[in-house]
Structure formats: C-alpha cells, structure tokens
Design a protein around this motif. Sequence first.
Motif, PDB file in Angstrom:
ATOM      1  N   LYS A 137      -8.411 -62.736 -11.985  1.00  0.00           N
ATOM      2  CA  LYS A 137      -8.202 -63.198 -10.604  1.00  0.00           C
ATOM      3  C   LYS A 137      -8.643 -64.641 -10.459  1.00  0.00           C
ATOM      4  N   VAL A 138      -8.091 -65.304  -9.467  1.00  0.00           N
ATOM      5  CA  VAL A 138      -8.638 -66.578  -8.997  1.00  0.00           C
ATOM      6  C   VAL A 138      -9.288 -66.256  -7.659  1.00  0.00           C
ATOM      7  N   THR A 159     -10.282 -69.458 -19.737  1.00  0.00           N
ATOM      8  CA  THR A 159      -8.920 -69.082 -20.128  1.00  0.00           C
ATOM      9  C   THR A 159      -8.713 -69.397 -21.602  1.00  0.00           C
ATOM     10  N   LYS A 202     -12.461 -67.581  -4.566  1.00  0.00           N
ATOM     11  CA  LYS A 202     -12.992 -68.780  -3.904  1.00  0.00           C
ATOM     12  C   LYS A 202     -14.507 -68.686  -3.773  1.00  0.00           C
ATOM     13  N   ASP A 257     -15.349 -68.813 -14.345  1.00  0.00           N
ATOM     14  CA  ASP A 257     -14.924 -70.018 -15.073  1.00  0.00           C
ATOM     15  C   ASP A 257     -15.433 -69.976 -16.509  1.00  0.00           C
ATOM     16  N   ALA A 278     -11.841 -73.042  -6.091  1.00  0.00           N
ATOM     17  CA  ALA A 278     -11.276 -71.904  -6.807  1.00  0.00           C
ATOM     18  C   ALA A 278     -12.007 -71.726  -8.134  1.00  0.00           C
ATOM     19  N   THR A 310      -3.757 -68.428 -13.018  1.00  0.00           N
ATOM     20  CA  THR A 310      -4.914 -69.303 -13.050  1.00  0.00           C
ATOM     21  C   THR A 310      -4.804 -70.408 -12.006  1.00  0.00           C
ATOM     22  N   LYS A 311      -5.820 -71.244 -11.955  1.00  0.00           N
ATOM     23  CA  LYS A 311      -5.848 -72.371 -11.017  1.00  0.00           C
ATOM     24  C   LYS A 311      -5.334 -73.658 -11.649  1.00  0.00           C
ATOM     25  N   HIS A 338     -12.025 -69.037 -11.807  1.00  0.00           N
ATOM     26  CA  HIS A 338     -11.417 -67.954 -12.580  1.00  0.00           C
ATOM     27  C   HIS A 338     -12.417 -66.816 -12.716  1.00  0.00           C
ATOM     28  N   ILE A 347      -7.684 -64.109 -17.752  1.00  0.00           N
ATOM     29  CA  ILE A 347      -8.145 -64.187 -16.365  1.00  0.00           C
ATOM     30  C   ILE A 347      -7.573 -63.047 -15.532  1.00  0.00           C
TER      31      ILE A 347
END
Length: 195
Positions: A103-104, A45, A106, A140, A176, A69-70, A178, A101
Amino acid sequence: MFTGIIEATGTIRRITGGRSLKMTIECPAILGDVKLGDSIAVDGTCLTVTHFTAETFDVDIITGTSDRTKFSAAQAGFTVNLERALMPSSRMGGHFVTGHIDKVAKVMRTFRQDNATVCHISLAPDDQPYIIDKGSIAVDGTSLTVFKLAPNYFEVQLIPETQRQTKLMQLKPGDAVHLEFDMLGKYVLKQKERV
C-alpha cells in the motif's frame, strides 16, 4: 529478500517516463560491489540495477510497480532509503522484507517523545488484519515495530539510529510512504481464508 535495515540514503538524480519509469539514483556508498541485475530496495521497493557508474545506478519501473507505489509522483532531488539484497551470511537485524509494496499510505502526524520520533500513519479498515500490536511493518523499506494500532492509523517510533540512517526524519503530515505488511502474517491470513 531484504531485512529492512537501511544501509544508506540516496538522491534521485533523474526520473523519466509516464507510467513506465527510468530512475537514476546517486549513492556511491552502496555501489562498491554492485553488478548488473542486482536487487536494491528503493524506499522498500525491490528494483533491478540496469546500469551503474561509481556514483549512480539506474532502475526501470514497470507499470505494475508504478501503479502500486509513489514513484509516479517522485522528482529529481527526492531522498530515498536504500538497502542491498540480503546475503545468506548476513545477520537478520530486521524482519523478512520482500520489497513488494502492499500500500501507499499517508503520514498523519509526527512528534518527539523523549529520544524517539513518533509517526502516525494512515491505515484503511481493510488493512487492519495485516497489522498487529508489537508486530513488524516496513515503512519506506525500514523495518519498524508497531507500537499502537488505532481504527484509522498505526504508530511507529523511530529510535535515534533509525533517525540518523534513514530519510524517515524528513517525513511530515501528508507525505506518502510505502507499506509492506509482514510476510509471515500475510501467509497466515491467506491460509486462514482457505480453511
């Protein structure tokens, strides 16, 4: 603009606020030539340096960023990937990464395959058009190659150097991450929609 080649990992020392956040990150390795207003990709980010010391730097995260974001779930002690902005004279080792970013997602599964660590990362059906087999994606902030595209996930493989230089080896199922889809692919799809 960034390349997705992570320079160092840092540690979140403080994080305060609600949807708007202030974060202090420790990482003396990248602060030698830092200036106020510099852009640093934090877990991919793009954030602006608002204050710094020899050991830490501060960034503000506005609601538009925290909503995508996370970081709203981040805590002191978390490790983050860091990359300073690309200089025009730098080698382009990864791919064009904007630090915006998309999407977040998994982590679904990680496993060893010879000297690589393989990660399966969730993918929503409406995000399928943004990813191609053997294309680039930033996870990330790390520039990676897509090795497999399945209906509900994509696969990336971490080479030994990526395992050493980034925090991606710490990822486990449920974490999570990014995602930033390849910028060139996004532009092509946008133009196709207009035709």
